[in-house]
Design a protein around this motif. Structure first.
Motif, PDB file in Angstrom:
ATOM      1  N   GLY A 108       0.707  -1.169   0.004  1.00  0.00           N
ATOM      2  CA  GLY A 108      -0.037   0.050   0.150  1.00  0.00           C
ATOM      3  C   GLY A 108       0.941   1.282   0.192  1.00  0.00           C
ATOM      4  O   GLY A 108       2.133   1.107  -0.058  1.00  0.00           O
ATOM      5  N   THR A 109       0.216   2.505   0.013  1.00  0.00           N
ATOM      6  CA  THR A 109       0.964   3.682  -0.182  1.00  0.00           C
ATOM      7  C   THR A 109       0.649   4.607   1.056  1.00  0.00           C
ATOM      8  O   THR A 109       1.151   5.633   1.159  1.00  0.00           O
ATOM      9  CB  THR A 109       0.657   4.267  -1.305  1.00  0.00           C
ATOM     10  N   GLY A 110      -0.345   4.241   2.121  1.00  0.00           N
ATOM     11  CA  GLY A 110      -0.718   4.942   3.215  1.00  0.00           C
ATOM     12  C   GLY A 110      -1.675   4.290   4.285  1.00  0.00           C
ATOM     13  O   GLY A 110      -1.639   3.005   4.222  1.00  0.00           O
ATOM     14  N   LYS A 111      -2.258   5.082   4.823  1.00  0.00           N
ATOM     15  CA  LYS A 111      -3.262   4.402   5.740  1.00  0.00           C
ATOM     16  C   LYS A 111      -4.662   4.346   5.552  1.00  0.00           C
ATOM     17  O   LYS A 111      -5.674   4.259   6.225  1.00  0.00           O
ATOM     18  CB  LYS A 111      -2.992   5.201   7.163  1.00  0.00           C
ATOM     19  N   GLU A 112      -4.864   4.652   4.159  1.00  0.00           N
ATOM     20  CA  GLU A 112      -6.262   4.565   3.786  1.00  0.00           C
ATOM     21  C   GLU A 112      -6.941   3.301   3.982  1.00  0.00           C
ATOM     22  O   GLU A 112      -6.460   2.124   4.197  1.00  0.00           O
ATOM     23  CB  GLU A 112      -6.353   4.846   2.362  1.00  0.00           C
ATOM     24  N   LYS A 113      -8.305   3.149   4.299  1.00  0.00           N
ATOM     25  CA  LYS A 113      -8.942   2.068   4.314  1.00  0.00           C
ATOM     26  C   LYS A 113      -9.561   1.466   3.028  1.00  0.00           C
ATOM     27  O   LYS A 113      -9.513   1.902   1.996  1.00  0.00           O
ATOM     28  CB  LYS A 113     -10.140   2.337   5.230  1.00  0.00           C
ATOM     29  N   ARG A 164      -6.545  -1.034  -1.070  1.00  0.00           N
ATOM     30  CA  ARG A 164      -5.405  -0.277  -0.618  1.00  0.00           C
ATOM     31  C   ARG A 164      -4.106  -1.001  -1.316  1.00  0.00           C
ATOM     32  O   ARG A 164      -2.996  -0.505  -1.307  1.00  0.00           O
ATOM     33  CB  ARG A 164      -5.011   0.318   0.370  1.00  0.00           C
ATOM     34  N   GLY A 219      -0.048   0.516  -4.002  1.00  0.00           N
ATOM     35  CA  GLY A 219      -1.214   1.292  -4.035  1.00  0.00           C
ATOM     36  C   GLY A 219      -2.387   0.394  -4.765  1.00  0.00           C
ATOM     37  O   GLY A 219      -2.240  -0.695  -5.335  1.00  0.00           O
ATOM     38  N   ASN A 220      -3.627   0.870  -4.873  1.00  0.00           N
ATOM     39  CA  ASN A 220      -4.738   0.276  -5.317  1.00  0.00           C
ATOM     40  C   ASN A 220      -4.806   0.352  -6.965  1.00  0.00           C
ATOM     41  O   ASN A 220      -5.672   1.222  -7.484  1.00  0.00           O
ATOM     42  CB  ASN A 220      -6.086   0.953  -4.862  1.00  0.00           C
TER      43      ASN A 220
END
Length: 222
Positions: free
Chosen positions: A110-115, A118, A136-137
């Protein structure tokens, strides 16, 4: 498909992909990529039943033994082949299709803390080679290839080859693509650019030498 037929299918994939494989006993006992896939199926079983601690415990034991970290939530299709496998990371919301090949050091992250979704989706027959990072997605298309050490941050269409940091599409829809392209012979746009710069430098050296020759002849005439 029964569990033993599925295991047999997994081992057959190893023989198809790895010329070093010699016997079913050797493959069954020594191939870490195979062990990681089998352990993931157990962990995924518990994950789907919301037994998250047991699922993570199984995945962490597998990580310790194989050097391959697969989150229990990842969805993996049939005939995945993980070659060598040390350092491979597959994130929670990854979706991997059928007949996919991953080499050592690959990250599907993933690239961050997004829900939510991802992590990457890798479609059927894709190949992601040594040390590549797919983050990332995003989607890696059917039968596409990611070159060694590449960093991919955007969707890749079907039947494409990507190399570089960040990843660039260098072959698409069969153009310039040789059948059964070896992953260690992928195009290298950085090397191509360096070669072009070297040619320009060589040309400048020739021109400078010619100018020096003209100046020396002029000085001699004086």
């Amino acid at each position: 498909m029964g569990i033993f037929k599925r295991m047999k299918e997994d081992m057959d994939v190893v023989f198809e992909q790895d010329p070093a494989a010699r016997s079913y006993v050797e493959v069954f006992l020594t191939y870490s990529g195979l062990h990681a896939i089998w352990a993931h199926r157990i962990a995924h079983f518990f994950f789907n039943r919301r037994m998250f601690f047991i699922a993570r415990a199984v995945s962490q034991v597998s990580r310790f033994v194989t050097g391959i970290e697969v989150h229990p939530g990842a969805k993996i299709g049939r005939k995945l082949f993980i070659d060598h496998g040390m350092g491979v990371v597959i994130g929670e919301t990854c979706e991997i299709g059928d007949n996919v090949t991953l080499f050592q050091g690959v990250t599907l992250g993933g690239t961050g803390k997004e829900k939510g979704k991802r992590h990457p989706t890798v479609k059927d027959n894709a190949m992601i080679t040594t040390g590549a990072k797919v983050l990332g997605n995003i989607t890696i298309g059917n039968s596409s290839k990611v070159g060694a050490g590449s960093v991919v941050l955007k969707d890749i269409p079907d039947h494409s080859t990507v190399v570089g940091v960040p990843g660039q599409i260098v072959i698409q829809n069969g153009k310039k693509l040789r059948k059964n392209l070896d992953h260690h012979k992928l195009p290298d746009p950085v090397a191509d650019r360096c070669e072009k710069l070297q040619q320009e430098i060589d040309q400048l050296k020739v021109e400078i030498a010619e100018l020096k020759g003209v100046k020396q002849r002029g000085d001699h005439d004086l």
